[in-house]
Design an enzyme around this catalytic site. Sequence first.
Site, PDB file in Angstrom:
ATOM      1  N   ASP A 169      -1.400  -5.895   1.587  1.00 51.28           N
ATOM      2  CA  ASP A 169      -1.887  -6.122   0.015  1.00 51.28           C
ATOM      3  C   ASP A 169      -2.596  -7.610  -0.766  1.00 51.28           C
ATOM      4  O   ASP A 169      -3.428  -6.869  -1.502  1.00 51.28           O
ATOM      5  CB  ASP A 169      -0.448  -5.859  -0.625  1.00 51.28           C
ATOM      6  CG  ASP A 169      -0.131  -5.351  -2.019  1.00 51.28           C
ATOM      7  OD1 ASP A 169      -1.761  -4.830  -2.411  1.00 51.28           O
ATOM      8  OD2 ASP A 169       1.296  -6.037  -2.498  1.00 51.28           O
ATOM      9  N   HIS A 252      -7.181  -1.045  -4.692  1.00 53.57           N
ATOM     10  CA  HIS A 252      -6.016  -0.347  -5.300  1.00 53.57           C
ATOM     11  C   HIS A 252      -6.818   1.323  -5.361  1.00 53.57           C
ATOM     12  O   HIS A 252      -5.710   1.686  -5.481  1.00 53.57           O
ATOM     13  CB  HIS A 252      -5.515  -1.143  -6.044  1.00 53.57           C
ATOM     14  CG  HIS A 252      -4.002  -2.057  -5.452  1.00 53.57           C
ATOM     15  ND1 HIS A 252      -4.316  -3.140  -5.577  1.00 53.57           N
ATOM     16  CD2 HIS A 252      -2.559  -2.254  -5.274  1.00 53.57           C
ATOM     17  CE1 HIS A 252      -3.882  -4.084  -4.373  1.00 53.57           C
ATOM     18  NE2 HIS A 252      -2.209  -3.285  -5.397  1.00 53.57           N
ATOM     19  N   HIS A 255      -6.813   2.986  -2.493  1.00 51.55           N
ATOM     20  CA  HIS A 255      -5.538   3.506  -2.122  1.00 51.55           C
ATOM     21  C   HIS A 255      -4.662   4.421  -3.394  1.00 51.55           C
ATOM     22  O   HIS A 255      -4.037   5.509  -2.064  1.00 51.55           O
ATOM     23  CB  HIS A 255      -4.553   2.243  -2.380  1.00 51.55           C
ATOM     24  CG  HIS A 255      -3.003   2.659  -2.262  1.00 51.55           C
ATOM     25  ND1 HIS A 255      -2.436   2.549  -3.691  1.00 51.55           N
ATOM     26  CD2 HIS A 255      -2.445   2.545  -1.988  1.00 51.55           C
ATOM     27  CE1 HIS A 255      -1.131   2.925  -3.269  1.00 51.55           C
ATOM     28  NE2 HIS A 255      -0.765   2.523  -2.190  1.00 51.55           N
ATOM     29  N   HIS A 269       2.422   1.025   1.658  1.00 52.70           N
ATOM     30  CA  HIS A 269       1.608   0.236   0.590  1.00 52.70           C
ATOM     31  C   HIS A 269       0.132  -0.632   1.223  1.00 52.70           C
ATOM     32  O   HIS A 269      -0.832  -0.383   1.456  1.00 52.70           O
ATOM     33  CB  HIS A 269       2.129  -0.381  -0.279  1.00 52.70           C
ATOM     34  CG  HIS A 269       1.289  -1.065  -2.091  1.00 52.70           C
ATOM     35  ND1 HIS A 269       0.879   0.349  -2.826  1.00 52.70           N
ATOM     36  CD2 HIS A 269       1.200  -2.157  -2.569  1.00 52.70           C
ATOM     37  CE1 HIS A 269      -0.091  -0.873  -3.270  1.00 52.70           C
ATOM     38  NE2 HIS A 269       0.416  -1.725  -2.881  1.00 52.70           N
TER      39      HIS A 269
HETATM   40 ZN   LIG Z   1      -0.567  -3.529  -4.269  1.00 53.50          ZN
END
Ligand SMILES: [Zn+2]
Length: 362
Positions: A169, A252, A255, A269
């Site tokens: 992340d 993201h 993602h 995540h």
């Molecule tokens: Zn994140």
Amino acid sequence: MIKKAIFPRCYLQGKHVLRNFGEIRELEGKRVFILATNAAVTKIIGPNMSFWKQICTVEYEKFGGKCTWDEIDRIFNIAKEGGFDFVIGMGGGKAIDTARVVAKRLGVKFIAAPTIAATDAPTASACVIYNNEGAIVDYLTTNNPDYVLVDTQVIAEAPVRFLVSGMGDALATWFEAETCDRSYFKNISGGFNLKAIMSIANICYQTLLEYGVTAKISCEKKVVSAALDHIVEANTLLSGLGFESGGLSTAHGIHDCLCNLEGTHDYYHGEKVAFGTLSGLFLEGRPQSVVEEVYGFCRSVGLPTTLAQIGLGNVTDEELDAAIHPVFENKESYLHNVRFDLTAELIIDAIRMADAFGSLEM
Ligand SMILES: [Zn+2]
């Protein structure tokens, strides 16, 4: 043009910092409500309650496991009777988010006490509400925590996969902030980027490169080393400030697309964000030296570099296309924070390049 950044009021990090609540003076004599995961009840509340009782009055409730409106209502109804001055969210992102909304509804101060360093959510004001099936139903903006309390001994004892996922992340932070800054896209707090935040985002990336591998070994051995300390700060504070006040982009965004494919549902995540970051490198045409550096980092700590490593070994272009479209069609999505005409085809090509580069024999 308004530049804007938002911050937690106070950030405390250290070994055994939870034992005395970081010596927060404001807590003395107050009434404190803790929402805690099962693991936090056993490993933190049990051993520390006697210390805490010398500081303040503490009551706690076990977290149901999901950040849903039902769970928020349940916790709110328990907490509202107690006349509490503080709410603490103790656990992972979902427990912290639930507690964050309850604190806001009660109008009391909020402390985030993450027990894993898997994402950068603890420092932020944004939170995600799910339904019972696990689909996202709401994005809310509350307040940044009054305090973030990160006990590095607790993080060292958590499974190493969480720490590595947190590095995934955090890996996106610099690239996404840099993209937003270069092209004047607004950050998540709603303003343009300050130099302070760009500096934080860059330090976040450098810290991963310098300390990631040592921190992983440290966590495997459950030892709080200087490297682990630095990575916990990168995963939690630097990444948190960097994304909220530096902006999000394709890492993201991709993602979010990947999350629409069932194969990825068992992956964390940060693992999917890491692959989104790799894809973003090709989408944005980053130079070979940067590509090699980022892949080298991912391999060194065990972050995924291929589609197979996020459960998508056999994914077809049609499936990718179907997963991209709901995100792509949302013009508000940070996926669109690139300065060229993005198409689903370009995203698929970048994902295929990321996978091909990741599949090279090293
Ligand atoms: Zn994140």
